[in-house]
Design a protein around this motif. Structure first.
Motif, PDB file in Angstrom:
ATOM      1  N   ILE A  33      -6.326  15.276  30.281  1.00  0.00           N
ATOM      2  CA  ILE A  33      -6.868  14.849  28.999  1.00  0.00           C
ATOM      3  C   ILE A  33      -8.379  14.640  29.108  1.00  0.00           C
ATOM      4  O   ILE A  33      -9.129  14.930  28.165  1.00  0.00           O
ATOM      5  CB  ILE A  33      -6.162  13.561  28.512  1.00  0.00           C
ATOM      6  N   ILE A  34      -8.838  14.166  30.278  1.00  0.00           N
ATOM      7  CA  ILE A  34     -10.276  13.971  30.482  1.00  0.00           C
ATOM      8  C   ILE A  34     -10.979  15.326  30.570  1.00  0.00           C
ATOM      9  O   ILE A  34     -12.040  15.534  29.962  1.00  0.00           O
ATOM     10  CB  ILE A  34     -10.527  13.135  31.750  1.00  0.00           C
ATOM     11  N   SER A  35     -10.398  16.234  31.327  1.00  0.00           N
ATOM     12  CA  SER A  35     -10.974  17.579  31.413  1.00  0.00           C
ATOM     13  C   SER A  35     -10.981  18.258  30.048  1.00  0.00           C
ATOM     14  O   SER A  35     -11.941  18.957  29.694  1.00  0.00           O
ATOM     15  CB  SER A  35     -10.178  18.425  32.417  1.00  0.00           C
ATOM     16  N   ALA A  36      -9.918  18.054  29.279  1.00  0.00           N
ATOM     17  CA  ALA A  36      -9.823  18.677  27.962  1.00  0.00           C
ATOM     18  C   ALA A  36     -10.912  18.170  27.024  1.00  0.00           C
ATOM     19  O   ALA A  36     -11.532  18.952  26.287  1.00  0.00           O
ATOM     20  CB  ALA A  36      -8.441  18.425  27.366  1.00  0.00           C
TER      21      ALA A  36
ATOM     22  N   TYR B 198     -13.879  20.372  25.544  1.00  0.00           N
ATOM     23  CA  TYR B 198     -13.960  20.461  24.082  1.00  0.00           C
ATOM     24  C   TYR B 198     -15.412  20.355  23.615  1.00  0.00           C
ATOM     25  O   TYR B 198     -15.890  21.186  22.828  1.00  0.00           O
ATOM     26  CB  TYR B 198     -13.110  19.357  23.454  1.00  0.00           C
ATOM     27  N   PHE B 199     -16.129  19.347  24.096  1.00  0.00           N
ATOM     28  CA  PHE B 199     -17.517  19.167  23.665  1.00  0.00           C
ATOM     29  C   PHE B 199     -18.427  20.246  24.251  1.00  0.00           C
ATOM     30  O   PHE B 199     -19.351  20.720  23.575  1.00  0.00           O
ATOM     31  CB  PHE B 199     -18.004  17.776  24.071  1.00  0.00           C
TER      32      PHE B 199
ATOM     33  N   LEU C 213      -8.376  23.257  23.061  1.00  0.00           N
ATOM     34  CA  LEU C 213      -9.287  24.402  23.032  1.00  0.00           C
ATOM     35  C   LEU C 213      -8.761  25.604  22.264  1.00  0.00           C
ATOM     36  O   LEU C 213      -9.538  26.504  21.941  1.00  0.00           O
ATOM     37  CB  LEU C 213      -9.597  24.854  24.472  1.00  0.00           C
ATOM     38  N   ALA C 214      -7.456  25.651  21.966  1.00  0.00           N
ATOM     39  CA  ALA C 214      -6.842  26.887  21.492  1.00  0.00           C
ATOM     40  C   ALA C 214      -7.253  27.281  20.089  1.00  0.00           C
ATOM     41  O   ALA C 214      -7.296  28.476  19.768  1.00  0.00           O
ATOM     42  CB  ALA C 214      -5.318  26.779  21.570  1.00  0.00           C
ATOM     43  N   GLY C 215      -7.520  26.327  19.227  1.00  0.00           N
ATOM     44  CA  GLY C 215      -7.807  26.676  17.844  1.00  0.00           C
ATOM     45  C   GLY C 215      -6.571  27.273  17.189  1.00  0.00           C
ATOM     46  O   GLY C 215      -5.509  26.657  17.132  1.00  0.00           O
ATOM     47  N   SER C 216      -6.683  28.504  16.729  1.00  0.00           N
ATOM     48  CA  SER C 216      -5.554  29.165  16.064  1.00  0.00           C
ATOM     49  C   SER C 216      -4.606  29.844  17.036  1.00  0.00           C
ATOM     50  O   SER C 216      -3.553  30.331  16.626  1.00  0.00           O
ATOM     51  CB  SER C 216      -6.081  30.202  15.061  1.00  0.00           C
TER      52      SER C 216
END
Length: 273
Positions: free
Chosen positions: A118-121, A125-126, A215-218
């Motif tokens: 979750i921290i890496s994500a 993300y940013f 990160l996946a978006g759609s």
């Protein structure tokens, strides 16, 4: 005099029984999910009251599930190959380097394996939002390769350290270039470990859900689709998908066990020579 053998047999029995109980505990989810995937009911129920393949048919006949499966396979293949190349080079450098901070570098390479995803994500993300990679397939591949690379370093590093460095030194003294040493000596001797590392990286990428969700978006992968469905409704199709993933993982682990045994046997045989 006869008490010692009896004590030894009893200790072995207790050890075997403890191992069997731990194995049963670890397999409990499988023993529940797999039978439920063959249920003929429209709701999750254990034990199942009837036998049917309807949920496997639902999975194979639903375009969203098939698209998610293809996306997961494509993503896992791309990211695992990148992780294999980068992780193998890093493992070789760490194993052969004489830097004083080698242990510190090794620990830093293991960070993505230790730090909660979750921290890496959140960090990715940013970072990807600033770079314009958020919601792109390229960003997903990079994120998955990041979390898979430490597994490659761990597996390949052990194999490289077990390889006698004097063989490489002899080849270099005879005029072989570093790429030639890698291609002709290192890779042929550690290729079972390379394949094992790739399988681990593939499984890690295929099963990743936290980084994918950020990160996946759609883009929709199998784990993301399962998570979304579980949060919205209890569709029994999920049990069929889970069973297929379990079977695939078991088959890959059997391959890993076979390759690992062969690699260890080769190393032992080389030591005897």
């Amino acid at each position: 005099m006869s008490a010692k053998p009896d004590t030894g047999r009893f200790a072995r029995f207790l050890l075997g029984a403890a191992g069997a109980l731990v194995l049963l505990f670890l397999c409990t989810p499988i023993l529940i999910v797999v039978p439920m995937s063959f249920s003929d009911r429209s709701a999750l129920q254990f034990p199942p009251q009837g036998f049917s393949l309807r949920w496997y048919e639902a999975f194979l006949s639903t375009p969203v599930w098939i698209e998610a499966l293809l996306t997961s396979l494509k993503l896992a293949l791309c990211s695992s190959v990148i992780a294999l190349v980068l992780g193998s080079l890093a493992a070789y450098g760490l194993a052969r380097s004489r830097l004083k901070g080698g242990a510190w570098l090794d620990a830093n390479f293991m960070a993505p394996m230790i730090i909660p995803h979750i921290i890496s994500a959140i960090a990715l993300y940013f970072a990807f939002a600033a770079l314009g990679l958020l919601g792109t397939f390229t960003g997903l591949v990079i994120g998955h390769a990041l979390v898979a690379t430490p597994y490659v370093i761990s597996v390949v590093g052990v194999a490289v350290r077990a390889l006698d460095v004097r063989i490489e030194q002899s080849a270099r003294s005879l005029g072989a270039t570093w790429p030639r040493v890698l291609a002709s000596i290192v890779i042929p001797n550690v290729y079972p470990s390379l394949l094992v590392a790739w399988i681990f990286a593939f499984i890690v990428s295929f099963d990743e859900v936290v980084i994918t969700y950020f990160l996946a978006g759609s883009y929709v992968t199998i784990p993301k689709k399962m998570f979304n469905d579980l949060s919205q409704q209890l569709d029994p199709t999920i049990t069929a998908v889970a069973t297929i993933l379990i079977v695939g993982s078991v088959l890959l682990m059997l391959v890993v066990a076979r390759l690992s045994g062969g690699a260890l046997g080769g190393i032992a045989h080389g030591d005897k020579r």
